[in-house]
Write an enzyme that holds these catalytic residues in place. Structure first.
Site, mmCIF file in Angstrom:
data_model
loop_
_atom_site.group_PDB
_atom_site.id
_atom_site.type_symbol
_atom_site.label_atom_id
_atom_site.label_comp_id
_atom_site.label_asym_id
_atom_site.label_seq_id
_atom_site.Cartn_x
_atom_site.Cartn_y
_atom_site.Cartn_z
ATOM 1 N N ASP A 1 -8.395 -8.851 4.131
ATOM 2 C CA ASP A 1 -8.078 -7.709 5.207
ATOM 3 C C ASP A 1 -9.106 -7.670 6.374
ATOM 4 O OD1 ASP A 1 -6.965 -5.567 6.385
ATOM 5 O OD2 ASP A 1 -7.505 -4.161 4.624
ATOM 6 N N GLU B 1 -12.683 -2.015 12.146
ATOM 7 C CA GLU B 1 -12.600 -1.307 10.993
ATOM 8 C C GLU B 1 -13.529 -1.450 10.140
ATOM 9 O OE1 GLU B 1 -8.903 -1.631 8.876
ATOM 10 O OE2 GLU B 1 -9.625 -0.324 7.180
ATOM 11 N N GLU C 1 0.832 -1.337 -0.007
ATOM 12 C CA GLU C 1 0.071 -0.090 -0.178
ATOM 13 C C GLU C 1 0.712 1.364 0.060
ATOM 14 O OE1 GLU C 1 -2.824 -0.838 3.334
ATOM 15 O OE2 GLU C 1 -4.134 -1.794 1.909
HETATM 16 C C1 GCU Z 1 -6.152 -2.011 6.084
HETATM 17 C C2 GCU Z 1 -6.362 -0.757 6.518
HETATM 18 C C3 GCU Z 1 -5.259 0.099 6.374
HETATM 19 C C4 GCU Z 1 -4.062 -0.527 7.190
HETATM 20 C C5 GCU Z 1 -3.774 -1.749 6.413
HETATM 21 C C6 GCU Z 1 -2.666 -2.470 6.883
HETATM 22 O O1 GCU Z 1 -6.002 -1.944 4.594
HETATM 23 O O2 GCU Z 1 -7.465 -0.295 5.881
HETATM 24 O O3 GCU Z 1 -5.445 1.370 7.392
HETATM 25 O O4 GCU Z 1 -2.688 0.339 6.951
HETATM 26 O O5 GCU Z 1 -4.774 -2.602 6.447
HETATM 27 O O6 GCU Z 1 -2.922 -3.578 7.591
HETATM 28 O O7 GCU Z 1 -1.350 -2.398 6.723
#
Ligand code: GCU
Length: 726
Positions: free
Chosen positions: A381, A409, A307
């Site tokens: 996730d 979440e 990400e």
């Molecule tokens: C999810 C979450 C993110 C977080 C990511 C992770 O995608 O929405 O906020 O950073 O998990 O676990 O790295």
């Protein structure tokens, strides 16, 4: 630490403020005063406490906790002795710290470094209870267990309890930023006040440490996985040092997240290439600097090449290259590196659910000894329901840590009541069916994680914390149970989620069976209710963009394909679901199923054998497909969405009936939140049904109400200030 003023202050509090509002701050450690015959019974077993003299800070805390627990339960201080002076004493200590304990020749060998033993026996001719361990922290855990028994109404007459943790590293992961914003946090700001540290060490840090120690958590990662290099700057190391001083007396070590590009951002280097000698030297020096300040620093947690985070692949190196570089830096100090397997790339055309496995399995055996790979419970996730991650069992040479998400979440933030015990239990109990592990050990996920199956040297579990600056810590009273059950299962994954719920209810509210039974029942069904009204039958990832609040199954225009809900449900006029079976002639499934052991793959690959709860996770099926109820898939979806909303209504009714047992403040908060949950469950149901119906054009089954609003209404909703955003 001076126990006298503390106890005096506590006594004053107990006696003067008995009508104080219950705001949840005291968590499950609330320790209500025990009344009636039970008080006499407890008093007869806690007439005095025999404490070791001297000893470590941890041992002093154990003694203090004992006295605090006794004072709260019995509203009177217990005398401290050096040896049992009267019947009903409690003896605390280790053989090294207490001559009384040493003289008892207790069977402590099997308890390891952190286990404890609680036993009724005669000591020096007197009837006593002994709380003993090999280590000071074991005694502390034993004291907390003892009061769990006291507060949950257990008989104390013939105790023989011993326990040791199944995993070595039992962590909270705080996704807390240095500016106190908590990513995916629904309980206020971060409790870490970096700005005021190190000068101001908030007493709340001690309460945090107590709460964690009481459930066996022994470490905390202070900073967000989306890391900021500044947390490794000298000024922040000083701040972390001050924090570690507050947490250490309760056996809690601190860990930090390491931003992979820190050598560039902090060190002024031109590269962060893990094979570059300058970079390696920078990390070694950084580790030395941290350990000089915090000798028991636990190590680093790393999110890399995920990400948008930097990582070794930016330099054409592997995850093992990156992890090993950091592992080498902390190894001389006894530290570990927890390297996250949560990686997926939009550029890689394969199913997102497959990518972590594809990346990591080839690296098995290539990580240094002090590296653990941290794996989320499922391959996408933290959805309301996911099948277990296929990495569990597939890396016999690499310690795999479990990563659960305690903060909700994807399960309604802090206003939806969803007890996560059953979710954690389902993941831990899943049978991987992998071959080649230790003989006689059923290869469940728990047995992978606790190291028994593959003989891992390091073992661990991490829970993404749901803690913030709210008085209730977790944003709601019932979310405290999720912190609690995580800790208890990290200690012992064999415990049952139901038993843990009961323990929690008894300590947090009351032992009255008229309350305990219905409330435990309500908790046990609550996660399934969320699954029903959000993502029934194996659907996933249907939530709003960015903030993840509310339904948005129609979203299909995000920059990355694998962030779109349409990528996950794949609904069209003919059917719905993600085909993860084998590809045929360039068409068909993503073949993610083949990442599981053959027996599991056969089960998930066969529509008839796939557990219905995972149906659409693994299969794309026609709307007319018959499910076990005899209904069509479409009708079943509508039924389940509706059932989810009805379940929340039932939870509301149950809670209404609990009024006589709960103080006004907590009763009202839970009730008001359930009303929000009911409204939002209806919203989820209606928005999803409206959207799927716009695609399949099918009528609703008889007797099922149409959505309250047209689809366009749901699509028009915007929530720019929803909490916890990235
Ligand atoms: C999810 C979450 C993110 C977080 C990511 C992770 O995608 O929405 O906020 O950073 O998990 O676990 O790295």
């Amino acid at each position: 630490m001076n126990a006298r003023p503390l106890l005096a202050a506590l006594a004053a509090l107990v006696f003067s403020c008995s009508s104080a509002a219950e705001d949840g701050y005291d968590l499950w450690l609330r320790a209500a005063a025990i009344k009636g015959a039970r008080a006499d019974e407890v008093r007869s077993h806690i007439s005095e406490v025999v404490l070791p003299e001297g000893g470590s800070e941890v041992l002093r805390c154990a003694g203090e906790e004992f006295r605090r627990g006794a004072l709260r339960a019995l509203t009177q201080d217990v005398p401290v002795e050096k040896a049992p002076a009267r019947e009903g004493s409690v003896v605390l200590g280790t053989p090294a710290s207490s001559p009384v304990v040493a003289g008892l020749a207790l069977p402590l060998q099997s308890l390891g470094d952190e286990g404890y033993l609680i036993r009724s026996q005669i000591v020096g001719g007197k009837r006593a209870i002994v709380i003993a361990a090999n280590s000071d922290v074991g005694v502390l855990y034993g004291v907390f267990q003892f009061f769990r028994l006291v507060q949950s109404g257990q008989p104390l007459g013939a105790l023989d309890v011993s326990s040791r943790p199944s995993t070595k590293i039992r962590l909270l992961n705080h996704w807390d930023n240095l500016d106190q914003h908590v990513e995916r946090g629904y309980a206020g700001q971060s409790i870490w006040n970096w700005h005021k540290l190190p000068g101001w060490v908030d007493p709340r840090y001690t309460d945090y440490a107590r709460a964690n120690a009481s459930i066996g958590i022994n470490g905390t990662v202070l900073t967000n996985v989306n890391a900021n290099a500044t947390s490794l700057a000298p000024a922040y190391i000083e701040k972390a040092k001050a924090l570690s001083g507050a947490l250490r007396p309760y056996g809690i070590r601190i860990y930090l997240t390491a931003r992979f590009s820190a050598p560039i951002e902090l060190g002024g280097l031109k590269t962060a290439d893990p094979l570059d000698p300058g970079v390696r030297a920078w990390w070694k020096a950084k580790a030395d600097e941290i350990y000089a300040a915090i000798p028991d620093f636990g190590g680093f947690l790393v999110k890399a090449n995920s990400e948008g985070q930097p990582g070794p692949q930016d330099y054409k190196r592997t995850h093992a290259d990156g992890a090993n570089m950091l592992a080498e830096a902390v190894a001389p100090h006894g530290g570990v590196v927890m390297w996250r397997a949560f990686v997926y790339s939009n550029e890689t055309p394969t199913d997102r659910a497959k990518q972590a496995f594809d990346e990591f399995v080839p690296l098995d055996g290539r990580f240094n000894e002090n590296v653990l790979v941290q794996v989320k419970n499922g391959a996408i996730d933290f959805q309301p329901r996911e099948p277990f991650h296929p990495l569990f069992g597939a890396m016999p040479k690499t310690p795999l840590m479990m990563e659960f998400q305690i903060t909700k979440e994807y399960l309604g933030f802090s206003t939806h009541l969803a007890y996560l015990g059953p979710l954690f239990e389902e993941a831990l109990d899943a049978d991987t069916r992998v071959k080649g592990g230790k003989k006689g050990v059923r290869p469940t996920v728990a047995k992978v994680v606790d190291g028994e199956l593959h003989g891992y040297k390091y073992t661990g579990m991490a829970g993404v914390a749901n803690i913030g600056s709210d008085r209730s810590w977790s944003g709601s009273i019932f979310d405290q149970a999720n912190w609690y059950v995580y800790g208890r299962l990290a200690w012992d994954p064999e415990l049952s989620a139901r038993d843990i719920a009961e323990e929690w209810v008894r300590q947090t509210f009351t032992n009255d069976p008229a309350f305990v039974k219905p409330v435990v029942e309500m908790m046990m069904g609550s996660r399934e209710a969320v699954v029903d009204y959000m993502t029934p039958l194996g659907l996933a990832h249907l939530m709003g963009t960015g903030h993840h609040y509310g339904p948005a199954p129609w979203v299909n225009d995000l920059g990355r394909a694998d962030w779109n809900p349409t990528y996950y449900h794949r609904a069209d006029a003919n059917g719905i679901g993600f085909d993860r079976g084998p590809a045929k002639d360039g068409k068909g499934g993503s073949d993610a199923i083949s990442q599981y052991a053959p027996e599991v793959a056969r089960q998930f690959g066969d529509v008839k054998k796939t557990p219905e709860q995972f149906l659409l996770w693994f299969h794309h099926l026609p709307w007319s497909h018959r499910v076990s109820s005899g209904r069509s898939l479409w009708d079943e979806l509508v039924v389940r969405y509706t059932r989810g909303v009805e379940s929340v209504a039932k939870m509301q009714a149950t809670w209404e009936g609990m009024k006589p047992f709960v103080d006004e403040e907590r009763f009202k908060q839970v009730g008001d939140y359930l009303a929000i949950q009911h409204e939002e469950a209806q919203w989820w149901r209606d928005a999803c049904i409206a959207y799927f119906q716009s695609i399949n054009k099918l009528p609703l089954p008889d007797g099922y109400a149409p959505p309250k609003h047209p689809l366009e209404y749901y699509k028009s909703l915007r929530f720019p200030y929803a909490p916890g955003r990235t």
